[in-house]
Design a protein around this motif. Structure first.
Motif, PDB file in Angstrom:
ATOM      1  N   SER A 141     -68.114  24.581 -51.124  1.00 40.99           N
ATOM      2  CA  SER A 141     -69.439  25.203 -51.077  1.00 40.99           C
ATOM      3  C   SER A 141     -70.260  24.780 -49.863  1.00 40.99           C
ATOM      4  O   SER A 141     -71.176  25.500 -49.444  1.00 40.99           O
ATOM      5  CB  SER A 141     -70.220  24.863 -52.356  1.00 40.99           C
ATOM      6  N   VAL A 142     -69.960  23.613 -49.284  1.00 42.37           N
ATOM      7  CA  VAL A 142     -70.729  23.135 -48.121  1.00 42.37           C
ATOM      8  C   VAL A 142     -69.811  22.724 -46.967  1.00 42.37           C
ATOM      9  O   VAL A 142     -70.268  22.110 -46.018  1.00 42.37           O
ATOM     10  CB  VAL A 142     -71.641  21.944 -48.515  1.00 42.37           C
ATOM     11  N   ARG A 143     -68.542  23.078 -47.049  1.00 44.21           N
ATOM     12  CA  ARG A 143     -67.564  22.622 -46.062  1.00 44.21           C
ATOM     13  C   ARG A 143     -67.911  23.087 -44.647  1.00 44.21           C
ATOM     14  O   ARG A 143     -67.917  22.311 -43.700  1.00 44.21           O
ATOM     15  CB  ARG A 143     -66.181  23.137 -46.456  1.00 44.21           C
ATOM     16  N   GLY A 144     -68.218  24.359 -44.498  1.00 48.18           N
ATOM     17  CA  GLY A 144     -68.542  24.885 -43.178  1.00 48.18           C
ATOM     18  C   GLY A 144     -69.775  24.243 -42.586  1.00 48.18           C
ATOM     19  O   GLY A 144     -69.829  23.952 -41.389  1.00 48.18           O
ATOM     20  N   LYS A 145     -70.763  24.004 -43.433  1.00 43.21           N
ATOM     21  CA  LYS A 145     -72.013  23.401 -42.952  1.00 43.21           C
ATOM     22  C   LYS A 145     -71.771  22.006 -42.407  1.00 43.21           C
ATOM     23  O   LYS A 145     -72.271  21.656 -41.330  1.00 43.21           O
ATOM     24  CB  LYS A 145     -73.040  23.347 -44.089  1.00 43.21           C
ATOM     25  N   GLU A 159     -72.428  29.314 -43.637  1.00 45.61           N
ATOM     26  CA  GLU A 159     -72.407  29.321 -45.097  1.00 45.61           C
ATOM     27  C   GLU A 159     -73.077  30.557 -45.692  1.00 45.61           C
ATOM     28  O   GLU A 159     -72.705  31.005 -46.767  1.00 45.61           O
ATOM     29  CB  GLU A 159     -73.078  28.058 -45.647  1.00 45.61           C
ATOM     30  N   ARG A 160     -74.041  31.110 -44.984  1.00 44.95           N
ATOM     31  CA  ARG A 160     -74.772  32.262 -45.543  1.00 44.95           C
ATOM     32  C   ARG A 160     -74.145  33.598 -45.167  1.00 44.95           C
ATOM     33  O   ARG A 160     -74.024  34.484 -46.010  1.00 44.95           O
ATOM     34  CB  ARG A 160     -76.231  32.224 -45.088  1.00 44.95           C
ATOM     35  N   ARG A 170     -67.825  32.935 -41.977  1.00 41.71           N
ATOM     36  CA  ARG A 170     -67.212  32.405 -40.753  1.00 41.71           C
ATOM     37  C   ARG A 170     -66.991  33.499 -39.713  1.00 41.71           C
ATOM     38  O   ARG A 170     -67.307  33.330 -38.542  1.00 41.71           O
ATOM     39  CB  ARG A 170     -65.859  31.755 -41.067  1.00 41.71           C
ATOM     40  N   ARG A 185     -65.245  31.781 -46.119  1.00 44.67           N
ATOM     41  CA  ARG A 185     -66.460  31.132 -46.636  1.00 44.67           C
ATOM     42  C   ARG A 185     -66.389  30.914 -48.146  1.00 44.67           C
ATOM     43  O   ARG A 185     -66.089  31.815 -48.903  1.00 44.67           O
ATOM     44  CB  ARG A 185     -67.682  32.005 -46.319  1.00 44.67           C
ATOM     45  N   GLY A 186     -66.694  29.675 -48.572  1.00 45.79           N
ATOM     46  CA  GLY A 186     -66.826  29.357 -49.985  1.00 45.79           C
ATOM     47  C   GLY A 186     -65.531  29.293 -50.766  1.00 45.79           C
ATOM     48  O   GLY A 186     -65.553  29.118 -51.982  1.00 45.79           O
TER      49      GLY A 186
END
Length: 476
Positions: free
Chosen positions: A158-162, A338-339, A342, A467-468
């Motif tokens: 849920s927050v990996r990309g961030k 995240e929003r 990618r 994402r996610g």
């Protein structure tokens, strides 16, 4: 919907080894806490010092050119040696990390580039300095795929990309600090002492890294079940202490793996297996064209400013200031990854980097010497915006690439993709002086912008959205 598998409440008595899916499910249900953030801070702070060393040549090149009486071709070759080393480091450390583990390889890379930085301070000739820069590149380049794999395997989906984007934000901070060190050290002690300062910083970070755990995902994938269980249990206890409440239960059903088991291929063979082939083409091309643009422009930006009338120290200060634009660029990329996802975020930053590079290359023109106030102001705005998007682009590259491959080939895939990028980084600093000589500085920025546009097209045409999604789901 991603494929799902059932996670049993308890493993059969006859098999005490945790499965990869068990470890993944237990990791994904952990809330983010001070414990994971501490591990992340260790990786990110080491990354910060690494990037100070990589960026150092951008700010010291003008002084080194004068000290050794280098021709433009020799200066380009010196700049290219760092990227040649990174290419070798990307491949060797990436594959070694998938074979021998994340933690050990991460430590070795720090030793290599730290000692090489100290040796660079004593370089008495161009060949010796080139050899040192090659080793610095090998150490830092080897660190990149390992750091990507470690963060992506420890931080929840849920927050990996961030978090990977934030880690890359330390790259921009390192770039700025590299400029600040050069700005204050150059006038008083000379370029050699800048290498000494960075080499000493590596010793501090080596001590800090010793407290990092091994990736439980990698341990489980490597068949080292008892160690995976021990590390996983330690992490669970640490998160419980950090949050002050019991952990949520492991879900009975969780999207962690494909329904059909993946064939057991070697790490390199996996990159070219049918299900990963197009991803590999996209990743390799993305890194190549993005880096030929980025390093082709940034390795020569201080020298180009000097040719426009700036002093060596003045050009270093100017580049340091416009590089501050990279810090909000990383923050914006972290939010959008995240929003928005990618794929669209990566393409957006590449297209905007192309546009801003073109504008910067045409900013100021010959008026920089005669109308200094107005020209420098426009040059600063264009440069700040260019760095905003170019550094934000790095967050996208590092967040996206390791998600494309399974654990057994994650660091290898990231390493090979980075290696293709280093080929572009080697070519960029060599192409730019020829373009500047034959067609002027603006042409170099136009070619760099073209590289960014080609990279964006590859993402839009061949990219997949990650994402996610849990790593074990998106990598199948």
């Amino acid at each position: 919907m991603p494929p799902t598998v059932d996670i049993p409440a308890a493993r059969p008595q006859e098999d005490a080894r945790p499965r990869v899916s068990d470890i993944a499910a237990r990791l994904e249900r952990l809330p983010m806490s001070g414990y994971q953030r501490r591990i992340f801070a260790i990786i990110a702070s080491a990354w910060l010092v690494d990037q100070i060393d990589v960026a150092l040549l951008t700010f010291l090149l003008g002084s080194i050119v004068v000290a050794f009486g280098l021709t433009p071709t020799e200066a380009g070759q010196l700049a290219a040696m760092t990227f040649a080393g990174q290419l070798v480091g990307n491949i060797l450390a990436g594959t070694a990390s998938d074979r021998f583990g994340r933690k050990a390889v991460f430590q070795v890379t720090m030793v290599v580039w730290g000692l090489a930085s100290l040796a660079a301070a004593a370089a008495w000739s161009l060949p010796v300095l080139m050899a040192c820069r090659f080793l610095i590149g090998a150490g830092v380049g080897g660190e990149a795929p390992v750091a990507q794999a470690m963060v992506s395997e420890i931080v929840p989906a849920s927050v990996r990309g961030k978090y990977i984007a934030i880690m890359e934000g330390f790259w921009a901070v390192g770039y700025v600090l590299s400029g600040a060190i050069s700005f204050f050290v150059l006038p008083y002690l000379g370029w050699r002492w800048a290498f000494v300062v960075v080499g000493l910083l590596s010793l501090v970070m080596l001590a800090v890294r010793r407290s990092m755990p091994e990736s439980p995902r990698w341990l489980a994938e490597a068949g080292r079940g008892a160690e995976a269980e021990a590390v996983m249990a330690t992490m669970e206890r640490a998160v419980e202490r950090a949050t002050g409440r019991p952990l949520p239960p492991v879900p009975a059903t969780m999207a962690v793996a494909a329904v059909r088991p993946a064939p057991r291929l070697g790490a390199v063979a996996t990159l070219f297996a049918p299900e990963y082939r197009l991803r590999t083409v996209m990743a390799f091309g993305l890194w190549f064209f993005a880096l030929i643009g980025f390093f082709g422009l940034n390795s020569w930006i201080a020298v180009l400013l000097k040719e426009r009338g700036f002093s060596i120290v003045g050009s270093v200060g100017f580049v340091t200031l416009i590089t501050l634009g990279g810090i909000p660029g990383f923050a914006a990329a972290a939010l959008l990854l995240e929003r928005a996802g990618r794929k669209p975020t990566t393409a957006l930053f590449l297209v905007c980097a192309a546009a801003s590079a073109y504008l910067y290359g045409n900013a100021g023109g010959d008026a920089v010497l005669t109308v200094a106030g107005v020209a420098v102001t426009w040059l600063f705005v264009a440069g700040f915006v260019m760095q905003f998007f170019m550094f934000g682009m790095w967050s996208c590259l590092y967040a996206y690439t390791p998600e494309l491959y399974p654990t057994r080939a994650r660091a290898t895939g990231a390493g090979f993709a980075s290696a293709f990028g280093r080929i572009g980084a080697i070519l960029g600093p060599m192409i730019v002086p020829v373009l500047v000589r034959d067609h002027g500085p603006a042409t170099a920025f136009q070619v760099g912008a073209g590289g960014f546009l080609i990279a964006a097209l590859l993402v839009l045409i061949l990219g997949v959205e990650t994402r996610g999604k849990v790593l074990e789901a998106v990598s199948h």
